[in-house]
Every structure is written in structure tokens, then in C-alpha cells.
Design a protein around this motif. Structure first.
Motif, short mmCIF file in Angstrom:
data_model
loop_
_atom_site.label_atom_id
_atom_site.label_comp_id
_atom_site.label_asym_id
_atom_site.label_seq_id
_atom_site.Cartn_x
_atom_site.Cartn_y
_atom_site.Cartn_z
N ALA A 277 0.82 -1.21 0.00
CA ALA A 277 0.00 0.00 0.00
C ALA A 277 0.85 1.26 0.00
O ALA A 277 0.55 2.22 -0.73
N ALA A 278 1.92 1.27 0.79
CA ALA A 278 2.75 2.47 0.89
C ALA A 278 3.38 2.81 -0.46
O ALA A 278 3.51 3.99 -0.82
N GLU A 279 3.76 1.79 -1.21
CA GLU A 279 4.37 2.03 -2.52
C GLU A 279 3.34 2.56 -3.51
O GLU A 279 3.63 3.47 -4.30
N ARG A 280 2.13 2.01 -3.47
CA ARG A 280 1.08 2.50 -4.37
C ARG A 280 0.75 3.96 -4.05
O ARG A 280 0.61 4.79 -4.95
N ILE A 281 0.66 4.29 -2.77
CA ILE A 281 0.38 5.67 -2.37
C ILE A 281 1.50 6.59 -2.82
O ILE A 281 1.26 7.72 -3.29
N ALA A 282 2.75 6.14 -2.71
CA ALA A 282 3.89 6.97 -3.11
C ALA A 282 3.85 7.29 -4.60
O ALA A 282 4.15 8.41 -5.02
N VAL B 29 1.11 7.41 -6.50
CA VAL B 29 0.00 8.34 -6.70
C VAL B 29 0.41 9.74 -6.25
O VAL B 29 0.17 10.74 -6.97
N ASP B 30 1.04 9.85 -5.09
CA ASP B 30 1.45 11.16 -4.58
C ASP B 30 2.46 11.82 -5.51
O ASP B 30 2.39 13.03 -5.76
N ARG B 31 3.38 11.04 -6.05
CA ARG B 31 4.38 11.60 -6.96
C ARG B 31 3.71 12.14 -8.23
O ARG B 31 4.05 13.22 -8.72
N ALA B 32 2.73 11.40 -8.75
CA ALA B 32 2.01 11.88 -9.93
C ALA B 32 1.26 13.17 -9.62
O ALA B 32 1.22 14.09 -10.46
N CYS B 33 0.67 13.26 -8.43
CA CYS B 33 -0.03 14.49 -8.03
C CYS B 33 0.92 15.67 -7.98
O CYS B 33 0.62 16.76 -8.49
N ARG B 34 2.07 15.47 -7.36
CA ARG B 34 3.05 16.55 -7.24
C ARG B 34 3.54 17.00 -8.61
O ARG B 34 3.72 18.19 -8.87
N GLN B 35 3.79 16.04 -9.49
CA GLN B 35 4.27 16.38 -10.82
C GLN B 35 3.21 17.13 -11.62
O GLN B 35 3.52 18.08 -12.34
N ALA B 36 1.95 16.73 -11.48
CA ALA B 36 0.88 17.42 -12.17
C ALA B 36 0.72 18.85 -11.65
O ALA B 36 0.50 19.79 -12.43
N LEU B 37 0.84 19.03 -10.34
CA LEU B 37 0.76 20.37 -9.78
C LEU B 37 1.93 21.24 -10.24
O LEU B 37 1.74 22.43 -10.55
#
Length: 396
Positions: free
Chosen positions: A128-133, A135-143
């Protein structure tokens, strides 16, 4: 209890009035005070008081007078005050989280996508922690692509390939679905303070299609995500159907339908049947595209495969028509660009299988259909809760 209720009434009225005014401003490019009065039924004093409050909060902006409409024009009276939504007052995120990849889209308050990024998972069953990481990285890159940061995000809509109930809980009765139960809402709340609205991906697809696709304005609408596996998002009288555990629209029942037998999608069937006939089976989606390309070139084997797929899709759509009775069914997802060629045969076959055949179309939203719906879902939340949300002011 009466004194307390009476004391709360003015505040409640202000909130109701503010939502009404903001709703009108969102729905138009520019609104004058007179237009706001006409469309909300509020007095001029109430409209101006609400607009002043929304201006202070940062939700709207006041524009200068139109050409020829200013105090220097004798006999013209006071110039009309003009307001528009401050579309950059904050942003929303729309996420499409699949088994193999995730995509994040950043949109302003008009729903215009201003940043996008994707990431891949090394396997479907990663921790789970890897999947969240990822997703979070994609969010940061999109922002970053949008030129903004996490503190400007007002809400996040997130679609996953699993049933989600009305409270945002993932149904984990199947192993594949359980892979998406990773605590994403809590994790992103802890990381960034974001409100995350978790939904099934097909449910978000139908919201996106009704907003900006071929189903615009249709209240009784079904979207079939039809790539590798079939999944349906259902609107009935404009209301998104979930069912008790969020499994409304799951297509496992197709195992029992004569002439269907599984919930395999168009891309999967094209690949399977091409391989069975000795066709170009390697390459996943690429092989499915090859079947459509060969059919367009007149290849008899490829044409036969498309006939089989059309027959199967007609039976599936007929089953939906029989117990949901939608006005329109939209074939969506990555296969939509190719699926248009199937429509004439599907439409011709439907009256054989159902007395209530719907209009069948393909989505123009392509692979972005889930992120479009996720953005819409997040905007719905922001619009409903605008007065409770704090905007980040530049330089603050």
C-alpha cells in the motif's frame, strides 16, 4: 431550542444566498448585479452584500465597466457592476488509479485542465505504501506542471477499479478489488491536508460523460468502460447509483448471460479471438488496434471478429436496457476511438434483444474519461462547500 434556531437563521440565509449567487456566476462568463437579481430572486441589497462577501473571500472578481458603460457617459446612470468566477482561486485534482498506472489531472475552478502527469506501478499487488507513493508523486508532478503547489488544492476526486460505497469505503470481497484498499484518503489527508473523494472509476466516467461528453445533459445514462474488463457507471434521473456496497454497475453477472459468458472487454476479446485465429496477438492493446486496422482494410478474419464483438456488446447493452432502461449507453475508455465502427451493427441488433433499445454512442473523451469525471466530482464538492473552504491567497 427556539431562540438558538432563530439566532442561526440569518447565518443560514446568508449561506443559502451565497450558494445561489455563486452558482449563477459559475454558470456564466460574466454576471451583472441585475442578472443575479433576476436569476436568484434576491433583492439588489442582498445580491450586493453577497457579492462583497465573495469578493473578500476571493471566490469572484469584479470587472470594470463595459465600453460605453461608465460614469462619464451622461444620462447612462450608474454603470452595472460585473462579476466573474475567480477560476484560479484554487484547484482540484482528478485521479484515475488503475492496476498498472495512475494519472493525475489538475484543473482550475472552471474545470479546465492545466497540468497532468502519470506514473506506473511495478506490479498490481505492490504494498500500500508504494502505491500511495506513486500516486502522490504523480499528483506533485501534475501540480508542478500546472505551476502551483499542494496548498492550493481544494479537493481531490479519485477513481479506482473497484466498487466504492457512498461513504468512500472500498468493497474488498474480491482479491483484485482489495488491491485498491490502501488507505489513500487518510494518506493524502496526512500528507497534504487534502479532502479525497474516492469513487469507482466507471462511476466517475459517467459523471464526466454527462458533463463534457456525448451524454451531456442526459439524466438516464450508462457509461461502459470497455477496454480489458467491462464496468458500468449508471445515472438514474441524474442520480449516481451505488447500491448497498458500491457494486451497482459491476458486470460479473455477464457470466450467466447467454451469448456473453464473461465481463471481458473489447480490447481483451479482440486480442483473444485474433490469437485463436492465428492473428497478431502480441502486444496487448496494440493487437486490439491491429484487429480494427485490419478490419478497416477489409481483412475477412478481422471483420468476423468485429461482428462477434458487436453481437456480444449488443447483448450486454440489451441486458442493461432491460433492467435499467437508460436513454443512452456510451462506450468509453481507451477503446472508444476504435469502437465507433461497431455502432451500426450494435444498433441494428438491439431490437432483437430488448424492447427498450437505448441510443448507443462512443465517448469523445478517450482515455481521459475517468479524470474528467474525477475533476467534476471534486468541483461538485467545492461548489457545495465553498463557504467552508479557505482559499490560499497569493503571497500569504
Amino acid at each position: 431550542m427556539q431562540p438558538s434556531a432563530a439566532a442561526a437563521t440569518p447565518q443560514l440565509l446568508r449561506r443559502v444566498n451565497a450558494r445561489s449567487v455563486l452558482g449563477v456566476i459559475r454558470a456564466t462568463d460574466v454576471a451583472t448585479g441585475s442578472e443575479l437579481m433576476s436569476r436568484t430572486g434576491l433583492s439588489r441589497a442582498s445580491v450586493i452584500a453577497v457579492c462583497e462577501d465573495l469578493l473578500r473571500r476571493g471566490w469572484i472578481r469584479e470587472l470594470g465597466p463595459r465600453g460605453g458603460d461608465h460614469p462619464g457617459n451622461p444620462g447612462k446612470g450608474r454603470p452595472a457592476r460585473r462579476f466573474e468566477l475567480n477560476r484560479a482561486a484554487g484547484f482540484v485534482l482528478g485521479l484515475d488509479i488503475g492496476a498498472a498506472t495512475t494519472t493525475a489531472a489538475v484543473a482550475d475552478l472552471r474545470g479546465t485542465v492545466v497540468g497532468r502527469a502519470s506514473g506506473s506501478f511495478r506490479a498490481a499487488d505492490i504494498p500500500a505504501a508504494e502505491r500511495i507513493a506513486v500516486v502522490d508523486r504523480a499528483c506533485r508532478q501534475a501540480l508542478a506542471d500546472a505551476g502551483t503547489g499542494p496548498d492550493t488544492v481544494l479537493a481531490v476526486g479519485a477513481g479506482i477499479a473497484a466498487p466504492v460505497d457512498r461513504d468512500g469505503n472500498v468493497l474488498v470481497s474480491q482479491h483484485f478489488w482489495s488491491l485498491f484498499d490502501v488507505g489513500l484518503r487518510t494518506a493524502l489527508k496526512d500528507l497534504h491536508g487534502w479532502t479525497v473523494l474516492l469513487e469507482n472509476d466507471a462511476n466517475l466516467a459517467v459523471l464526466g460523460e454527462r458533463w463534457r461528453g456525448s451524454g451531456t445533459g442526459v439524466d438516464d445514462l450508462v457509461v461502459l468502460l470497455a477496454g480489458e474488463r467491462l464496468g458500468a457507471g449508471v445515472l438514474e434521473s441524474g442520480r449516481l447509483l451505488h447500491g448497498r456496497g458500491g457494486a451497482a454497475g459491476e458486470m460479473g453477472y455477464l457470466d450467466l448471460v447467454e451469448g456473453v459468458g464473461s465481463s471481458d472487454g473489447i480490447a481483451s476479446l479482440a486480442r483473444q479471438w485474433s490469437a485463436a485465429g492465428g492473428g497478431p496477438a502480441a502486444g496487448g492493446e496494440a493487437s486490439a488496434r491491429r484487429v480494427f486496422q485490419d478490419a478497416a482494410a477489409g481483412d475477412p478474419a478481422a471483420l468476423a471478429i468485429l461482428d462477434r464483438i458487436a453481437d456480444r456488446m449488443a447483448r450486454i447493452i440489451a441486458s442493461l436496457a432491460s433492467f435499467i432502461n437508460p436513454e443512452q449507453v456510451v462506450i468509453g475508455g481507451a477503446v472508444a476511438a476504435s469502437a465507433g465502427v461497431l455502432l451500426p451493427r450494435i444498433t441494428a441488433l438491439l431490437p432483437r434483444f430488448t424492447a427498450t433499445p437505448p441510443l448507443v454512442t462512443v465517448s469523445s473523451l478517450g482515455a481521459s474519461i475517468v479524470t474528467v469525471g474525477a475533476v467534476r466530482h471534486a468541483l461538485d464538492y467545492v461548489e457545495a462547500n465553498a463557504l467552508e473552504l479557505e482559499l490560499v491567497r497569493p503571497g500569504s
